[in-house]
Design an enzyme around this catalytic site. Sequence first.
Site, PDB file in Angstrom:
ATOM      1  N   ALA A 291      20.073 -47.440   9.185  1.00 49.46           N
ATOM      2  CA  ALA A 291      19.079 -46.678   8.016  1.00 49.46           C
ATOM      3  C   ALA A 291      20.062 -45.962   7.175  1.00 49.46           C
ATOM      4  O   ALA A 291      21.206 -45.482   7.757  1.00 49.46           O
ATOM      5  CB  ALA A 291      18.019 -45.798   8.786  1.00 49.46           C
ATOM      6  N   MET A 292      19.700 -45.813   5.981  1.00 52.34           N
ATOM      7  CA  MET A 292      20.591 -44.927   5.100  1.00 52.34           C
ATOM      8  C   MET A 292      19.801 -44.364   3.926  1.00 52.34           C
ATOM      9  O   MET A 292      18.671 -44.742   3.547  1.00 52.34           O
ATOM     10  CB  MET A 292      21.637 -46.188   4.452  1.00 52.34           C
ATOM     11  CG  MET A 292      22.350 -45.435   3.318  1.00 52.34           C
ATOM     12  SD  MET A 292      23.493 -44.350   3.985  1.00 52.34           S
ATOM     13  CE  MET A 292      23.796 -43.218   2.533  1.00 52.34           C
ATOM     14  N   HIS A 326      14.312 -38.802   9.986  1.00 54.51           N
ATOM     15  CA  HIS A 326      15.732 -38.752   9.908  1.00 54.51           C
ATOM     16  C   HIS A 326      16.270 -38.687   8.302  1.00 54.51           C
ATOM     17  O   HIS A 326      16.735 -38.095   7.682  1.00 54.51           O
ATOM     18  CB  HIS A 326      16.440 -39.712  10.826  1.00 54.51           C
ATOM     19  CG  HIS A 326      17.886 -39.342  10.734  1.00 54.51           C
ATOM     20  ND1 HIS A 326      18.697 -38.850  11.910  1.00 54.51           N
ATOM     21  CD2 HIS A 326      18.796 -39.798  10.063  1.00 54.51           C
ATOM     22  CE1 HIS A 326      19.945 -38.787  11.679  1.00 54.51           C
ATOM     23  NE2 HIS A 326      20.161 -39.388  10.362  1.00 54.51           N
ATOM     24  N   GLU A 327      16.036 -39.760   7.915  1.00 51.81           N
ATOM     25  CA  GLU A 327      16.301 -40.168   6.424  1.00 51.81           C
ATOM     26  C   GLU A 327      15.636 -39.458   5.376  1.00 51.81           C
ATOM     27  O   GLU A 327      16.246 -38.965   4.479  1.00 51.81           O
ATOM     28  CB  GLU A 327      15.925 -41.912   6.105  1.00 51.81           C
ATOM     29  CG  GLU A 327      16.710 -42.836   7.229  1.00 51.81           C
ATOM     30  CD  GLU A 327      18.381 -42.554   7.484  1.00 51.81           C
ATOM     31  OE1 GLU A 327      18.805 -42.076   6.747  1.00 51.81           O
ATOM     32  OE2 GLU A 327      18.613 -42.976   8.539  1.00 51.81           O
TER      33      GLU A 327
END
Length: 875
Positions: A291-292, A326-327
């Site tokens: 993921a980003m 998180h992202e």
Amino acid sequence: MRRFLVLTTLLAGLPFSHTALAESTFSLGQTPGELPKTAVPSSYVIDLKTDLEKLTLKGKEQISFEVLTPTAEIVLNQAGLVLSRAVFDGSRGAEIFHDNKAETVTLRLKKPLPPGKHVVDIQYSGPILETPNGLYINDYHTPSGEKRRMLVSQFEVADARRMFPGWDEPVFKATYQLNVTLPANDVAVSNMPIKNTQSVSGTEKRVSFAVTPRMSTYLLALVAGDMGSLHGSADQTPIGVYAPNGLQEQGRFALNAAENILPYYNNYFGVKYPLPKMDMLAIPGNYQAGAMENWGALTYIDNVLLFDPKNSTPRTKELIYEVVAHEMAHQWSGDLVTMGWWNNIWLNEGFASWMEIKATDKMNPDWDIWPRQHETREATMSVDALSTTHPIQQTIHNVSEANSAFDSISYGKGELVIRMLEGWLGEDHFRDGMRMYMKAHAYNNATSQDLWNALSKASGQDVAGVARSFTEQPGIPLIKVASTCANGVQHYTLTQSRFAIHDPKAAPLTWSIPVVAGGPNLENKTFVLGSEPVQFDLPHCHSPFKLNLGESGYYRVQYDDSSWSGINTEIANFSAVDRANILGDQYALFRAGKAPLAAYLDLAQKLTQGNEHDIAVLEEIINVLSAIDTNEHGSPEQKAFRDFAITALQPSMQRLGWDAKPNESVLDTMLRPSVIGALGEFGDEKISAEARERFNKWKVDPSALAPNLVGVVTALAMKQANEADWSFMANKVRSTESTELKLRLFSAIASAHSPELIRKNVQLAYSGAIPNGRVAIALSIVAGASENPDLVWKLVKEYESAIRGHLAPWAQDGFLPSIAAHSTTPSTLEALQNDPSVQTSSGAKLATEKAINSVQARIEAMKLTQTQIRAWLKK
């Protein structure tokens, strides 16, 4: 970024530098990097024309920049691009010199540019890649079997340079206005909303996006393809979820999660999310990063964004929530405020890892998230105790080392240290400090010292004095508790040293350790333990007095016999997280040669036979019993140990059963596969027989197994698989379009033990059945699950050239070490050390050193286990 790689775990803690950095606050001149700082960009206008058949791109680019020091050379990053023209200030042509090894291009003028504002116009061309980095294509099939091609970007750490020339380091922030010519029917998403779309021909269109805020190159994003979407909003910010067309409804859970999280973050950070929209995009399969956090266009491998009721498990739902949290946390910590250089990547990843758990726990209290972070703690500390660990803040010299820095120290230790600091300062003071930090450094860069200064101002404490002892030096503190009893009073003395495993030459270090101590019916004590002993009295002898209440501190604890007696007697009366903490420290002390294995096993036996129900405690016990079983491989005592382990887990199995009970807790649903899997591994014949029976029914009717049992049942069945079983499973892996199910089934098929099936599994991993972004992890899984890593090593070397063609550049360094790390055979380790590929970069050398060190520590653990288990079993 949230990386989901076995490589990250196996190769975490690479040895960069053990020297404290003595870091200062942010300044451009003091920020490390590879590019000269004679000029800095302010804006990019990029115009791309893509050819998805020929896999080429052509680009025009205008960069506005400021010269700080007179220079006749402007050095930019590029990787695989060919610049054909560069003109400064509308009329001054430049010579162009490519350095593909250094990933740079130098634009050389006849006369120096004077200080001040300038513009350069560049024309260039380059490839669109097939490996999951830079700007690449992702081929996949729709649920109906039709082939589709998606255009995807992934730029962290240093792959923006594969799409456009520029200052591709985080310190060089600028704005971006992106224009791209694409197939006419593709849906295109970038960081900002579309401001204009023009038809170029009947088959192409030109999409122009609005100008971004000031940000780093690695946060720019472009995704285009046949996508459907869902839309919602929170705090007046539109939120979208994009997925391959037909699957968008599976993004509903993630959309709802984002709608709950965004208002919480807006309030927590004290700075409202600043972009006009936030989109989350599911990338089908071929997405190695996991993921980003691209600002405003967050990308995820589809199995951590899409929830499919037919195939997804409760753990999938939990994972989706955590990764979304998180992202989204990165939209502030990482995007709005960015580390100046990769030596501070922990400021991004450690903080986001902590915040994801904090937000998930707040929104889902029944998931019991914080106690279950015990597993993260143990995994992190097992790496941090070795000689090849490194400080959270580390010296990073180049991109290869930067890629290796995304490890369990940056993520896990970063998370745990932040949690400890919050617990010490208090939630309100910590939050107020974060708000100051965000407002002071918005749209700019920062260092760890900037964060310490903000937290100190908010709390009135010397935060740097405590925090830097954990971030600027490696390793784990060990607090030793000694006590004596006289006249009904227990006198305690606490001292500290360094905790290490397989590191007899570990440098002595001292930390400033925030400590919370207490116990059932005891008043809590809080203090900071430094180089001088801390002493105090309690009014009762043999009290159940425990350090690290709530497991909020990053340290190990060793009690003397007098201090231990009260804890041992009252362990069942401690909270679940404290029971898990006591167990975790006890096994670690055994690994370090500071306590007998019997102490751990006695506790585990007491708890499992004493009606222990908590998932954090039971999974701690399962993990250690499995580790002991691995260390007992080939030992004459292994059968007797397995009998003990089966007995220990039987009460849990009897309580849980094979099938979900009406209204059972989600934690029991999560625990069931862990217990079944462990019992199957330990050779419980009833479990294995039931798994085989259920596997046979599932082959005929996939609905015969609940989603959370598919993985464990198929894995147990595959241990003794025949050719027909393997072929059935391999066809399932090849044909399923669900990334979640595909990876689950491959992890199961990897458990096949016969040499011929192991060969087939290695071939299956890089045959195209597994997306490129998951080939490296798939092969590492085969090396571990097959229990024949030496054969896997030989096969990987046999097919190495073909395998490497599937890997992104930043996966190359750790690839072979991740295979050899499962072995304990000297010839395999020697082959790794002598392999030419491990000399190609500093990242590869570091990964190899880490793999060798972890294997040596495991060999030591095997010897220690086999020596001590015999006596305990006889007792």
